[in-house]
Design a protein around this motif. Sequence first.
Motif, PDB file in Angstrom:
ATOM      1  N   ARG A 115       0.879  -1.226   0.005  1.00 51.71           N
ATOM      2  CA  ARG A 115      -0.011   0.027  -0.164  1.00 51.71           C
ATOM      3  C   ARG A 115       0.912   1.312  -0.086  1.00 51.71           C
ATOM      4  O   ARG A 115       0.416   2.275  -0.712  1.00 51.71           O
ATOM      5  CB  ARG A 115      -0.898   0.096   1.110  1.00 51.71           C
ATOM      6  N   LEU A 116       1.900   1.208   0.691  1.00 49.85           N
ATOM      7  CA  LEU A 116       2.768   2.446   0.979  1.00 49.85           C
ATOM      8  C   LEU A 116       3.322   2.711  -0.346  1.00 49.85           C
ATOM      9  O   LEU A 116       3.444   4.091  -0.650  1.00 49.85           O
ATOM     10  CB  LEU A 116       3.805   2.381   2.118  1.00 49.85           C
ATOM     11  N   VAL A 117       4.099   2.097  -1.197  1.00 46.42           N
ATOM     12  CA  VAL A 117       4.819   2.434  -2.397  1.00 46.42           C
ATOM     13  C   VAL A 117       3.973   2.998  -3.369  1.00 46.42           C
ATOM     14  O   VAL A 117       4.337   4.189  -3.808  1.00 46.42           O
ATOM     15  CB  VAL A 117       5.423   1.102  -2.969  1.00 46.42           C
ATOM     16  N   PRO A 118       2.653   2.566  -3.909  1.00 48.19           N
ATOM     17  CA  PRO A 118       1.900   3.136  -4.729  1.00 48.19           C
ATOM     18  C   PRO A 118       1.296   4.468  -3.970  1.00 48.19           C
ATOM     19  O   PRO A 118       1.044   5.308  -4.790  1.00 48.19           O
ATOM     20  CB  PRO A 118       0.580   2.217  -4.874  1.00 48.19           C
ATOM     21  N   TYR A 119       1.098   4.604  -2.638  1.00 43.93           N
ATOM     22  CA  TYR A 119       0.733   5.776  -2.163  1.00 43.93           C
ATOM     23  C   TYR A 119       1.542   6.874  -2.282  1.00 43.93           C
ATOM     24  O   TYR A 119       1.319   8.049  -2.440  1.00 43.93           O
ATOM     25  CB  TYR A 119       0.424   5.487  -0.651  1.00 43.93           C
ATOM     26  N   LEU A 120       2.942   6.453  -2.187  1.00 41.71           N
ATOM     27  CA  LEU A 120       4.051   7.481  -2.360  1.00 41.71           C
ATOM     28  C   LEU A 120       4.047   8.208  -3.507  1.00 41.71           C
ATOM     29  O   LEU A 120       4.255   9.041  -3.696  1.00 41.71           O
ATOM     30  CB  LEU A 120       5.401   7.035  -1.929  1.00 41.71           C
ATOM     31  N   PHE A 121       4.213   7.151  -4.598  1.00 42.97           N
ATOM     32  CA  PHE A 121       3.921   7.680  -5.933  1.00 42.97           C
ATOM     33  C   PHE A 121       2.948   8.388  -6.478  1.00 42.97           C
ATOM     34  O   PHE A 121       2.952   9.416  -7.011  1.00 42.97           O
ATOM     35  CB  PHE A 121       4.052   6.261  -7.075  1.00 42.97           C
ATOM     36  N   ALA A 122       1.706   8.268  -5.614  1.00 42.28           N
ATOM     37  CA  ALA A 122       0.352   8.872  -6.101  1.00 42.28           C
ATOM     38  C   ALA A 122       0.542  10.395  -5.572  1.00 42.28           C
ATOM     39  O   ALA A 122       0.162  11.505  -5.831  1.00 42.28           O
ATOM     40  CB  ALA A 122      -0.889   8.196  -5.332  1.00 42.28           C
ATOM     41  N   LEU A 123       1.289  10.438  -4.113  1.00 43.73           N
ATOM     42  CA  LEU A 123       1.420  11.687  -3.608  1.00 43.73           C
ATOM     43  C   LEU A 123       2.498  12.630  -4.134  1.00 43.73           C
ATOM     44  O   LEU A 123       2.172  13.894  -4.600  1.00 43.73           O
ATOM     45  CB  LEU A 123       2.197  11.368  -2.099  1.00 43.73           C
ATOM     46  N   TRP A 124       3.360  12.026  -4.970  1.00 45.77           N
ATOM     47  CA  TRP A 124       4.263  12.725  -5.932  1.00 45.77           C
ATOM     48  C   TRP A 124       3.750  13.206  -6.853  1.00 45.77           C
ATOM     49  O   TRP A 124       3.886  14.387  -7.332  1.00 45.77           O
ATOM     50  CB  TRP A 124       5.608  11.734  -6.117  1.00 45.77           C
ATOM     51  N   ARG A 125       2.871  12.548  -7.698  1.00 44.51           N
ATOM     52  CA  ARG A 125       2.215  12.822  -8.834  1.00 44.51           C
ATOM     53  C   ARG A 125       1.086  14.067  -8.476  1.00 44.51           C
ATOM     54  O   ARG A 125       1.127  15.131  -9.203  1.00 44.51           O
ATOM     55  CB  ARG A 125       1.512  11.803  -9.359  1.00 44.51           C
ATOM     56  N   ALA A 126       0.617  13.942  -7.412  1.00 45.75           N
ATOM     57  CA  ALA A 126      -0.524  14.919  -7.035  1.00 45.75           C
ATOM     58  C   ALA A 126      -0.031  16.208  -6.619  1.00 45.75           C
ATOM     59  O   ALA A 126      -0.415  17.390  -7.040  1.00 45.75           O
ATOM     60  CB  ALA A 126      -1.526  14.215  -6.172  1.00 45.75           C
ATOM     61  N   ALA A 127       1.225  16.101  -5.726  1.00 47.42           N
ATOM     62  CA  ALA A 127       1.907  17.283  -5.417  1.00 47.42           C
ATOM     63  C   ALA A 127       2.323  18.284  -6.359  1.00 47.42           C
ATOM     64  O   ALA A 127       2.424  19.474  -6.373  1.00 47.42           O
ATOM     65  CB  ALA A 127       3.037  17.107  -4.501  1.00 47.42           C
ATOM     66  N   GLY A 128       2.755  17.698  -7.620  1.00 48.08           N
ATOM     67  CA  GLY A 128       3.338  18.308  -8.878  1.00 48.08           C
ATOM     68  C   GLY A 128       1.861  18.882  -9.735  1.00 48.08           C
ATOM     69  O   GLY A 128       2.244  19.878 -10.465  1.00 48.08           O
ATOM     70  N   ARG A 129       0.882  18.434  -9.350  1.00 50.39           N
ATOM     71  CA  ARG A 129      -0.322  18.966 -10.154  1.00 50.39           C
ATOM     72  C   ARG A 129      -1.117  19.951  -9.614  1.00 50.39           C
ATOM     73  O   ARG A 129      -2.050  20.754 -10.235  1.00 50.39           O
ATOM     74  CB  ARG A 129      -0.876  17.833 -10.632  1.00 50.39           C
ATOM     75  N   CYS A 130      -1.109  20.063  -8.164  1.00 49.39           N
ATOM     76  CA  CYS A 130      -2.099  20.775  -7.501  1.00 49.39           C
ATOM     77  C   CYS A 130      -1.479  21.993  -7.136  1.00 49.39           C
ATOM     78  O   CYS A 130      -0.338  22.218  -7.081  1.00 49.39           O
ATOM     79  CB  CYS A 130      -2.822  20.226  -6.391  1.00 49.39           C
ATOM     80  N   GLN A 131      -2.418  23.138  -6.701  1.00 43.95           N
ATOM     81  CA  GLN A 131      -2.096  24.271  -6.008  1.00 43.95           C
ATOM     82  C   GLN A 131      -2.028  24.419  -4.647  1.00 43.95           C
ATOM     83  O   GLN A 131      -1.288  24.811  -4.017  1.00 43.95           O
ATOM     84  CB  GLN A 131      -3.120  25.386  -6.458  1.00 43.95           C
ATOM     85  N   VAL A 132      -2.538  23.298  -3.861  1.00 40.99           N
ATOM     86  CA  VAL A 132      -2.410  23.060  -2.470  1.00 40.99           C
ATOM     87  C   VAL A 132      -2.979  21.553  -2.160  1.00 40.99           C
ATOM     88  O   VAL A 132      -3.873  21.296  -2.629  1.00 40.99           O
ATOM     89  CB  VAL A 132      -3.403  24.003  -1.736  1.00 40.99           C
ATOM     90  N   MET A 133      -2.068  21.276  -1.286  1.00 44.58           N
ATOM     91  CA  MET A 133      -2.513  19.801  -0.709  1.00 44.58           C
ATOM     92  C   MET A 133      -3.220  19.913   0.513  1.00 44.58           C
ATOM     93  O   MET A 133      -2.599  20.363   1.633  1.00 44.58           O
ATOM     94  CB  MET A 133      -1.301  18.756  -0.827  1.00 44.58           C
ATOM     95  N   HIS A 134      -4.184  19.019   0.778  1.00 47.28           N
ATOM     96  CA  HIS A 134      -5.084  19.100   1.787  1.00 47.28           C
ATOM     97  C   HIS A 134      -4.871  17.525   2.580  1.00 47.28           C
ATOM     98  O   HIS A 134      -5.676  16.711   1.722  1.00 47.28           O
ATOM     99  CB  HIS A 134      -6.444  19.561   1.637  1.00 47.28           C
ATOM    100  N   ARG A 191       8.336  19.177  -3.103  1.00 48.84           N
ATOM    101  CA  ARG A 191       7.730  19.927  -4.570  1.00 48.84           C
ATOM    102  C   ARG A 191       7.550  21.264  -4.469  1.00 48.84           C
ATOM    103  O   ARG A 191       6.742  21.711  -5.480  1.00 48.84           O
ATOM    104  CB  ARG A 191       6.494  18.788  -5.012  1.00 48.84           C
ATOM    105  N   GLY A 192       7.611  21.841  -3.395  1.00 48.33           N
ATOM    106  CA  GLY A 192       7.327  23.205  -3.461  1.00 48.33           C
ATOM    107  C   GLY A 192       5.786  23.546  -3.280  1.00 48.33           C
ATOM    108  O   GLY A 192       5.262  24.678  -3.685  1.00 48.33           O
ATOM    109  N   THR A 193       4.884  22.642  -2.796  1.00 49.72           N
ATOM    110  CA  THR A 193       3.330  22.792  -2.934  1.00 49.72           C
ATOM    111  C   THR A 193       3.076  23.108  -1.664  1.00 49.72           C
ATOM    112  O   THR A 193       3.249  22.398  -0.450  1.00 49.72           O
ATOM    113  CB  THR A 193       2.867  21.498  -3.339  1.00 49.72           C
ATOM    114  N   PRO A 194       2.182  23.961  -1.445  1.00 50.77           N
ATOM    115  CA  PRO A 194       1.380  24.423  -0.062  1.00 50.77           C
ATOM    116  C   PRO A 194       0.828  23.161   0.495  1.00 50.77           C
ATOM    117  O   PRO A 194       0.023  22.433  -0.317  1.00 50.77           O
ATOM    118  CB  PRO A 194       0.477  25.662  -0.400  1.00 50.77           C
ATOM    119  N   VAL A 195       0.953  22.947   1.745  1.00 51.36           N
ATOM    120  CA  VAL A 195       0.260  21.909   2.503  1.00 51.36           C
ATOM    121  C   VAL A 195      -0.629  21.918   3.714  1.00 51.36           C
ATOM    122  O   VAL A 195       0.139  22.785   4.539  1.00 51.36           O
ATOM    123  CB  VAL A 195       1.264  20.630   2.629  1.00 51.36           C
TER     124      VAL A 195
END
Length: 365
Positions: A67-86, A109-113
């Motif tokens: 579960r963790l490995v796909p989760y980390l990849f999904a986080l990396w992709r999402a952080a690069g596409r969004c304006q803010v992470m909730h 990734r320099g994304t507001p969280v």
Amino acid sequence: MAVEGYKGLRLAVVGPLPPPSGGMANQCKQLIGLLEGEGAQVELVRTNAPYQPAWAGKLPGLRALFRLVPYLFALWRAAGRCQVMHVLANSGWAWHLFAAPAIWIARLRGTPVIVNYRGGEAQPFFAAAPRWVHRTLASASMLVVPSAFLDGVFRDFGFKPVIVPNIINLERFGLPKSGESDAPPHVVVTRNLEPIYDIPTVLSAFSRILPHLPGARLTIAGSGPELARLEALAVELKIADAVRFAGRIDNEQIPALYASADLMINPSTVDNMPISILEAFASRVPVVSTDVGGVPFIAEHGRTALLVPARDPRQMAEAMLDLLVHKDKACRMSEAAREEVKQYAWQVIGAKWRVAYQRAISQQG
């Protein structure tokens, strides 16, 4: 009624979805639907995604890795596409496995969280946590909590949270009563069968009121490891015929359960801002609750609910009997509670989240 300012906003929401239903999962699902309804672009990074492949979930010790490995990849992709992470966050292993990695990746990734901390056990967790846990939280763009109770907890640790309460969809609740007015009373509990929710106290209290209200029924809607012990206790107390262990009820069916209820009991020993109380308020169902944690911040004793000490079946029974016998008092209290819960409608809470997102983005810029 729409909430202005969301159209085109790109958000990543990190959190669980039902099943299983629960406070955080239901809030996450509801929030995403409401944000998308306002025109926001929402990408979900699910913390309880099904195992891929499915058989990996049967491998203790290894399933966390699957579960963790796909989760980390999904986080990396999402952080690069969004304006803010909730990030919807909780205590214990949930913090270490899900919340902390989301904060680190967003910062990389320099994304507001925004960390939306929701756990009722925040105080003992952060009191015992190593210093790096505090540093991780401090690196977030903003800490948001749903209650004044958690606000006080985190201020004691030197943080300055913003309060954005939970959301209640008032249109879903307040269905017409489904039972006859002269029918025996129906008492409901909508907490899981786990030690912190102290269902034994409810059973003991119900056994005390049953002689005064023959025919009364108790429905316990929840699942968990305590089921066998609780069923045995109901038999021991000679109330088994009046008690129904309904198991976990789907969130879509909860309004109908409240429509059948004359009283809702919240017996928890640890709590933050229980959605079950707010749902009962919205449904005009009188509430008896323990006075633990954040409960006194959302329920006022004698006006919107009756509050009793935890693990005290005698006082709980007295409060239950008071509201079930004195229907005028119960009606006044439930109407006051319905007015109180309007502050948790999306039109109010959505505006608060819009301000939080814009503030996080501007701070990062």
